[in-house]
Enzyme design. Structure first.
Site, PDB file in Angstrom:
ATOM      1  N   ARG A 118      25.056  49.505  19.145  1.00  0.00           N
ATOM      2  CA  ARG A 118      26.521  49.518  19.227  1.00  0.00           C
ATOM      3  C   ARG A 118      27.055  48.177  19.720  1.00  0.00           C
ATOM      4  O   ARG A 118      26.419  47.460  20.460  1.00  0.00           O
ATOM      5  CB  ARG A 118      26.990  50.621  20.188  1.00  0.00           C
ATOM      6  CG  ARG A 118      26.804  52.026  19.676  1.00  0.00           C
ATOM      7  CD  ARG A 118      27.356  53.047  20.661  1.00  0.00           C
ATOM      8  NE  ARG A 118      28.820  53.047  20.702  1.00  0.00           N
ATOM      9  CZ  ARG A 118      29.541  53.013  21.803  1.00  0.00           C
ATOM     10  NH1 ARG A 118      28.952  52.923  22.980  1.00  0.00           N
ATOM     11  NH2 ARG A 118      30.860  53.053  21.752  1.00  0.00           N
ATOM     12  N   LYS A 183      16.633  55.952  28.670  1.00  0.00           N
ATOM     13  CA  LYS A 183      16.988  55.939  27.260  1.00  0.00           C
ATOM     14  C   LYS A 183      15.751  56.071  26.375  1.00  0.00           C
ATOM     15  O   LYS A 183      14.785  55.316  26.512  1.00  0.00           O
ATOM     16  CB  LYS A 183      17.744  54.654  26.908  1.00  0.00           C
ATOM     17  CG  LYS A 183      18.277  54.637  25.479  1.00  0.00           C
ATOM     18  CD  LYS A 183      19.237  53.486  25.271  1.00  0.00           C
ATOM     19  CE  LYS A 183      19.788  53.455  23.854  1.00  0.00           C
ATOM     20  NZ  LYS A 183      20.822  52.428  23.663  1.00  0.00           N
ATOM     21  N   ARG A 318      27.581  55.222  32.338  1.00  0.00           N
ATOM     22  CA  ARG A 318      26.431  54.894  33.197  1.00  0.00           C
ATOM     23  C   ARG A 318      26.386  55.915  34.330  1.00  0.00           C
ATOM     24  O   ARG A 318      27.398  56.220  34.954  1.00  0.00           O
ATOM     25  CB  ARG A 318      26.579  53.504  33.829  1.00  0.00           C
ATOM     26  CG  ARG A 318      26.600  52.373  32.805  1.00  0.00           C
ATOM     27  CD  ARG A 318      25.203  52.138  32.243  1.00  0.00           C
ATOM     28  NE  ARG A 318      25.192  50.976  31.376  1.00  0.00           N
ATOM     29  CZ  ARG A 318      25.414  51.007  30.074  1.00  0.00           C
ATOM     30  NH1 ARG A 318      25.688  52.150  29.500  1.00  0.00           N
ATOM     31  NH2 ARG A 318      25.372  49.915  29.363  1.00  0.00           N
TER      32      ARG A 318
END
Length: 320
Positions: A118, A183, A318
């Protein structure tokens, strides 16, 4: 592809994880030992962990299962499957062919030279360690109908991985998969089309399968791989087939029921649901409690002012 043929043949020869002498490799490929050494350095630049032991030759750090169209197509129906071992970007390959592709066309790669995430970020794509997959989809309802699609794709991938034994996979708004707050995968959806016409979508996914710490040293956030999340990791060809099938099923369902039909499924998988988070919108920071998503795919954030939706723009999430 042609300029990489020698290096790809070299990878195939070493994919068994055994030692091969430079002389034997050179004889098989019709090149000198010095040329083999040069190609090995280039393979290391692709992220392959190749090492040399005096008197034994070259070896990969471990056995490598290469992607294989025949093996994938034996497990799933796919209207069009392009496997391009070395590519700039699987997303860009499909975007360049919009209008020529059948619904559900897929592009896979072993290594992306210009993989992207992104907001133009680079997506680290070492050779053979992960899964880089893009799918083309046409939405006749137009571009507005694609709102929230990255959330639906995240659900599809997470649920597919759970069926393979990765029970603790979770989704992170708006386009990531997580395992234990790290992630695991990213989703990038790129779209072309005119207002009032069909939307042409390219849905890209980068999934960390077996990426090593050494390969991931340049990643600037906490990350993990599927090896950590799944006790009985399937082969990458099986993994690709399962994901292709699940994406096709989910996108078909999305056309019929829209995002509204996926909200409960999202909330069951939401890594940050009911947890304190920071929402970054440009230079602005909003702190609150994540309360899931609404029917438009917006993040619902509870602050002192109540529960408010946030969507679009330069938004990232976050954990606090």
């Amino acid at each position: 592809m042609k300029e990489h043929s020698t290096r790809l043949a070299l990878v195939a020869m070493m994919s068994d994880g055994k030692f091969h002498s430079g002389e034997a490799l050179g004889e098989s490929l019709g090149i000198s030992r010095a040329a083999i050494s040069k190609h090995i350095r280039q393979l290391q630049g692709w992220g392959l962990d190749v090492y040399r032991v005096q008197g034994k030759g070259y070896s990969l750090a471990s056995k490598l299962e290469l992607l294989d169209c025949d093996k994938i197509l034996a497990q799933v129906k796919c209207s069009n499957l392009d496997l391009i071992p070395v590519i700039d970007s699987t997303n860009q390959f499909l975007l360049d062919r919009v209008g020529q592709l059948p619904q559900g066309a897929v592009c896979l790669a072993e290594y992306q030279q210009a993989g992207r995430g992104r907001r133009g970020r680079q997506w680290l794509s070492p050779f053979g360690s992960n899964l880089y997959l893009s799918m083309y989809w046409r939405l006749d309802a137009g571009m507005a109908a694609a709102m929230g699609l990255s959330l639906v794709v995240g659900i599809a991938i997470a649920e597919a991985l759970q069926t393979l034994g990765a029970d603790e996979i979770r989704v992170k708004w708006p386009n990531d998969l997580y395992y234990k707050d790290k992630k695991l995968a990213g989703i990038l959806i790129e779209m072309t089309g005119q207002t009032g016409e069909a939307a042409h979508l390219v849905i890209g996914m980068g999934l960390n399968v077996a990426m090593t710490d050494q390969e991931g040293t340049d990643i600037d956030q906490a990350w993990t791989n599927l090896v950590q999340a799944c006790d009985d990791l399937p082969e990458r060809n099986q993994l690709a087939a399962v994901l292709i099938e699940r994406l096709h099923q989910t996108l078909t369902a999305y056309e019929q029921i829209g995002l509204d039909g996926f909200i409960d499924r999202w909330n069951k998988l939401d890594n940050f649901l009911n947890r304190p988070v920071k929402l970054l919108i440009g230079e602005r920071v909003v702190e609150g409690i994540a309360r899931g998503i609404d029917k438009q795919g917006a993040l619902l954030l509870e602050t002192d002012a109540g529960i408010e939706p946030y969507i679009g723009g330069e938004i990232s999430l976050r954990g606090c």
